[in-house]
Each structure stands twice: as C-alpha cells, then as structure tokens.
Design a protein around this motif. Structure first.
Motif, PDB file in Angstrom:
ATOM      1  N   ARG A   1       1.411   6.999  -6.772  1.00 52.94           N
ATOM      2  CA  ARG A   1       0.051   7.026  -7.309  1.00 52.94           C
ATOM      3  C   ARG A   1      -0.083   7.822  -8.601  1.00 52.94           C
ATOM      4  NH1 ARG A   1       0.173  10.086  -2.724  1.00 52.94           N
ATOM      5  NH2 ARG A   1      -0.447  12.284  -2.844  1.00 52.94           N
ATOM      6  N   ASN A   2       0.854   8.712  -8.886  1.00 55.70           N
ATOM      7  CA  ASN A   2       0.801   9.477 -10.137  1.00 55.70           C
ATOM      8  C   ASN A   2       1.589   8.811 -11.257  1.00 55.70           C
ATOM      9  OD1 ASN A   2      -0.763  11.613  -9.013  1.00 55.70           O
ATOM     10  ND2 ASN A   2       1.091  12.503  -8.108  1.00 55.70           N
TER      11      ASN A   2
ATOM     12  N   LEU B   1      -8.426   9.527 -12.223  1.00 50.78           N
ATOM     13  CA  LEU B   1      -9.365   8.887 -11.306  1.00 50.78           C
ATOM     14  C   LEU B   1      -8.710   7.731 -10.558  1.00 50.78           C
ATOM     15  CD1 LEU B   1     -12.154   8.712 -10.125  1.00 50.78           C
ATOM     16  CD2 LEU B   1     -12.903   7.375 -12.109  1.00 50.78           C
ATOM     17  N   VAL B   2      -7.845   6.971 -11.257  1.00 49.98           N
ATOM     18  CA  VAL B   2      -7.113   5.880 -10.601  1.00 49.98           C
ATOM     19  C   VAL B   2      -6.225   6.435  -9.490  1.00 49.98           C
ATOM     20  CG1 VAL B   2      -5.343   4.100 -10.901  1.00 49.98           C
ATOM     21  CG2 VAL B   2      -7.181   4.316 -12.572  1.00 49.98           C
TER      22      VAL B   2
ATOM     23  N   SER C   1       0.824  -1.207   0.000  1.00 52.25           N
ATOM     24  CA  SER C   1       0.000   0.000   0.000  1.00 52.25           C
ATOM     25  C   SER C   1       0.860   1.259   0.000  1.00 52.25           C
ATOM     26  CB  SER C   1      -0.927   0.001   1.221  1.00 52.25           C
ATOM     27  OG  SER C   1      -1.802  -1.100   1.179  1.00 52.25           O
ATOM     28  N   PHE C   2       1.933   1.255   0.788  1.00 53.29           N
ATOM     29  CA  PHE C   2       2.836   2.406   0.849  1.00 53.29           C
ATOM     30  C   PHE C   2       3.466   2.669  -0.519  1.00 53.29           C
ATOM     31  CE2 PHE C   2       7.114   4.167   1.646  1.00 53.29           C
ATOM     32  CZ  PHE C   2       6.753   5.358   2.279  1.00 53.29           C
ATOM     33  N   ILE C   3       3.889   1.608  -1.204  1.00 49.79           N
ATOM     34  CA  ILE C   3       4.493   1.760  -2.533  1.00 49.79           C
ATOM     35  C   ILE C   3       3.477   2.346  -3.520  1.00 49.79           C
ATOM     36  CG2 ILE C   3       5.453   0.495  -4.505  1.00 49.79           C
ATOM     37  CD1 ILE C   3       6.669  -1.471  -2.456  1.00 49.79           C
ATOM     38  N   LEU C   4       2.230   1.865  -3.471  1.00 44.46           N
ATOM     39  CA  LEU C   4       1.196   2.377  -4.381  1.00 44.46           C
ATOM     40  C   LEU C   4       0.898   3.855  -4.121  1.00 44.46           C
ATOM     41  CD1 LEU C   4      -1.349  -0.596  -4.388  1.00 44.46           C
ATOM     42  CD2 LEU C   4       0.059   0.165  -6.314  1.00 44.46           C
TER      43      LEU C   4
END
Length: 506
Positions: free
Chosen positions: A375-376, A391-392, A368-371
C-alpha cells in the motif's frame, strides 16, 4: 451349477459396474443432472470439471471486457496528448453521456442472458434468433430516445455544473458519437446471444482485432494528422461498428445453426413482456453503476476536494480493472445457470454457483492481499503528490475490502440474471444502496467528519448488505422450482410452440 465363469472375472465386472455407476452419479451429462457427491475427493474432482467449464466461458469474457473497456481508455490517452480541453471533452462524454447510455443498453441487453440461456439449455434453439431480434427492436427504439441526451448534452452538462468551454466541447463530441450509441444497441444483444451458446472465443478474437486497429489509427488520425476530436470520434465509431459487423457476419454465415434461421415477424410478438424484463435488467445494472459514480461526486464536496477526488479516482481505477474479472465470472455463471435451469438440471446449477463463488472470492482475496502489503508502493505509479499517495495508502484497506465484495457481488448478480430475478434485485439494490449505503456514507463522511473514508465506508456497508441479501436468496432458492419456472417461461414466450411450428414449416 457351474457356468464356467471364473470368480476373478465376476469380481472385475462388479468393480467396473460400480465405477461406471459412480461416474454416472457424479458426472454432468446432457441427459441428467448432477447427483450426490460423496467425500472431499469427489467434491474436488467435480470442482475441477466445473471450473474448466466456467473458465472456458469466463476467460474469453474477461479478455473481451478488457478489450472493449480499453477502446475509450486509449482514446482518452491520445486526447491528453492533443490538449487539456480535448481530454476533458472525451473524459466527460465517456463517463457521463456514453457511460449512462452504456449502462442502460448493457442492462437492457442482459435480459437475453436469461432468455437465450434458458432456451439454449432447453434445446429450443430456434427461439434464440427470435429473442435476439426482439431485443434489437427494443434497444434500437431506446437508442432513438437516448439520441436527445446526445443532442442536448451541452446544456445538460452546464446544468450539472460543468464549465462552459468543457460543456461545449463535450457536447459537440457527444453529437459526433451518436453512431456509437446505435452500435451499443446492436452489439449487446449479439453478445448475450453468442454467450448463451458458449461462443465467446470468437467475440474475444474480434475485440482483440478491433483494439489493435483502434490503437493504430487513433494515433494516426489524432496525433499524426492532427484531426483531434474528429479523429477520436471517427475511430471510436468505426471500432464499435467493426465489432458489430464482424459478429453479424459470423452469425449470418450459418455458424450458429438453428439458433439463427433468418429474420422473422415473430420478433414483434410478446414485446411487452420482453420490455418489462429488459427494463428490470437495465434498472438493476444502472443502480449499481450510478452508486459508485456517486462516491466520486460526493468526494467533490469535501474540504480537500481535489485531493479526495484524485485519491478516490485512483482507487476506482484499480477497482474498475478488478471488476473486469468479476464481469467475466458474471457472464460465465449467468450462462451456466440459465443453461442448466433450461435443461432441467437444478442441482448442476446450484453446484456451478458454489464453484464460481469460491473461485471469484479466492482471486479477490489474493488481489487484496497484494494491494495491502504494497500500500505504500503502488500509489507512486499513479500520482506524484505526496498527499494524494498518503490518502490512497489510507484508503487501500477499504479498496481491498471492496475488491473482495465486488468479486462476489457481480457473480451473485449473474446468478440473478441467469434465473430471471432482475426486478427483485432492482428493489434489493434500491434498499441496500440508496436507502442505507448513501445516507450512511453521507452521515459518516460529513456529519461525523470521517471524510472520504466515511463516505466509502457507508457505501461499502450497502454493498455488503446487498451481497448478503443476494447470497441468502441464492441459498434459500428452490432450484427445482426455478427449473420449472424456466420451462414455463420458455413455453409462455413461444419456445415450445414456435419450435413445433418451425419443425412443421421445415
């Protein structure tokens, strides 16, 4: 009176005795249960011991899940190079028709995780083969009933709103895929039968070989020879039946010892109790699978439906791969809990749960931390649409939270399966998912106007509540009582008596 023994030797003997006593207190043995753990050092020592046992089971189970998950995914990739209609047909059949059957069969086969695991832990090896055959009887009967879903797939797909040409192609492909349905019926009980004995490495090896064969010949038949959907059906059916036949050869060759002693009429005894546990397992699993399918369905009714569905599909794809890790832990902990309860080791079972929950949670937090920090960047790999990528990126925190929760929830579900709580968890799923999660998601998404984030947020609340309820059940459980129930279940379903009768016959 001096006996001639040196005081230093007495001191050494006393130290050795104390060390032996301490090791005996801390260690897992076939005869005894884990005792008290004194201090952090002892905890981490035992944590390492239990982690090795869990990863010995979870590692091959994760690899097996990924290989089998990839069979359908690779077929879809090649179908996309054949044509858009072929891709739609394979995708719809895989996700709707085969997806429904896969969930139902896997759920019903999960009853063996409870029964075979507890019988193996109790040393009632003769009963594993009987349980396997009972599960085959029930699942093959279920497969015959599900054949109607495949035969009438075309009108059913039209009924739920699929376009006529896609429904027609997917309906034809579904008829081609009936052999795969019966492979599911035979394979899933085998998988649980082997898992209960910790024979997971052979499953991973067979699945890897099947994936290599499937990839090579799917490319040859579908693209080079131009067989299209026919080639896809041939290879999917062949690959699943290759897995089944290879595992049967392994079992029948005598490698499982007393766990397989041949076919027996005892497989037809106590079928109704077996059916009830199998149905409870199927309902428990299907309620979870359908819950996340509903997320994509509801997104299709939003204003920007195409963008919403694309964004959620990308997030679900990432979540799906994350779930493969959780499935491995699910299999590992259900085997550990059922084995230890069957052996009468309640404290060992409880410690195993603590170890796997901590391990799975840490992995989920890291992913989760890596995502979140990327996130961009990571959505670029999945879409060229700026709107979809935006949106993702906005949904990534919800995805991260879902990954953490879904790394804990399947583990607790595995505990439930290992302990035989399937019927209870089915009711928990109905309350948390369908009475709270979906209605709350619809209110936030449509009524309040939060869109796809509202739908996901509401449904995530249902998952969090379900996880909390399962955690509470696990924490409050009297594991000594569960070990006693496991013993009663084995005795009630013929373990003790059958074992004695088999010894007499021999």
């Amino acid at each position: 009176m001096d006996d001639g023994t040196h005081p230093l030797l007495i001191s050494n003997y006393e130290e050795e005795d104390q060390q032996l006593l301490r090791l005996r207190t801390l260690s897992f043995t076939a005869e005894g249960d884990i005792e008290h753990i004194n201090g952090l050092r002892d905890f981490f020592t035992q944590f390492g011991v239990e982690s090795k046992k869990l990863w010995y089971l979870a590692g091959p189970a994760i690899f097996t899940s990924i290989c089998q998950y990839s069979l359908g995914a690779i077929t879809q990739v090649f179908a996309g190079h054949v044509g858009t209609l072929e891709l739609a047909a394979v995708s719809v059949e895989n996700s709707v028709v085969a997806g429904f059957s896969f969930g139902a069969m896997l759920g019903m086969g999960s009853a063996l995780e409870t029964l075979c695991g507890q019988a193996f832990g109790a040393g009632q090896l003769d009963m594993l083969g009987i349980y396997l055959q009972r599960s085959w009887v029930i699942l093959i009967t279920t497969a015959i009933v599900l054949c109607f879903l495949y035969i009438f797939a075309e009108p059913l797909l039209k009924l739920i709103g699929q376009k006529e040409e896609i429904a027609k192609a997917a309906g034809l492909f579904a008829i081609y895929m009936i052999p795969q349905l019966f492979a599911y019926a035979v394979n899933f009980p085998i998988a649980k039968f082997l898992q209960a004995q910790s024979k997971i490495m052979v499953m991973a090896l067979i699945s890897a070989v099947a994936l290599i064969i499937h990839t090579t010949f799917s490319w040859l038949l579908m693209l080079k020879l131009g067989w299209g959907l026919v080639g896809a059906a041939i290879m999917l059916n062949f690959s699943w039946w290759f897995i089944v036949v290879a595992q049967l050869i392994y079992i029948f060759s005598g490698t499982c010892g007393r766990a397989w002693s041949g076919f027996s009429w005892k497989a037809f005894q106590n079928l109704w109790e077996f059916v009830k546990l199998s149905l409870a397992s199927a309902v428990m699993l299907c309620l979870e699978v359908w819950y996340f399918m509903a997320l994509i369905l509801f997104a299709g009714y939003l204003k920007n439906a195409e963008i919403s569905v694309d964004a959620i599909s990308i997030c679900m794809n990432i979540l799906g791969w994350g779930v493969m890790l959780a499935i491995g832990f699910n299999a590992a902990i259900s085997v550990r809990v059922s084995n230890e309860l069957g052996a009468g080791h309640p404290r060992t079972a409880k410690f195993s749960i603590a170890v796997v929950v901590i391990s799975s949670t840490l992995i989920g937090v890291v992913i989760s931390f890596i995502l979140i920090i990327s996130r961009n960047q990571w959505p670029i790999a999945f879409s060229s649409s700026i709107e979809v990528r935006k949106l993702v990126s906005e949904l990534t925190p919800w995805l991260a939270a879902s990954i953490v929760i879904n790394n804990i929830q399947p583990v607790l579900s595995g505990v439930a399966i290992g302990a035989g709580w399937q019927a209870l968890v089915a009711y928990v799923n109905i309350g948390c998912y369908y009475i709270l999660g979906i209605p709350l998601g619809l209110i936030l998404g449509y009524k309040i106007g939060l869109g796809v984030m509202g739908i996901w947020g509401g449904m995530l609340c249902g998952t969090i509540l379900q996880t909390c309820v399962l955690f509470g059940l696990t924490y409050k459980t009297n594991w000594n009582k569960e070990a006693s129930i496991a013993e009663d279940r084995i005795r009630q379903w013929g373990g003790e008596n059958d074992g004695k009768s088999n010894d007499t016959e021999k």
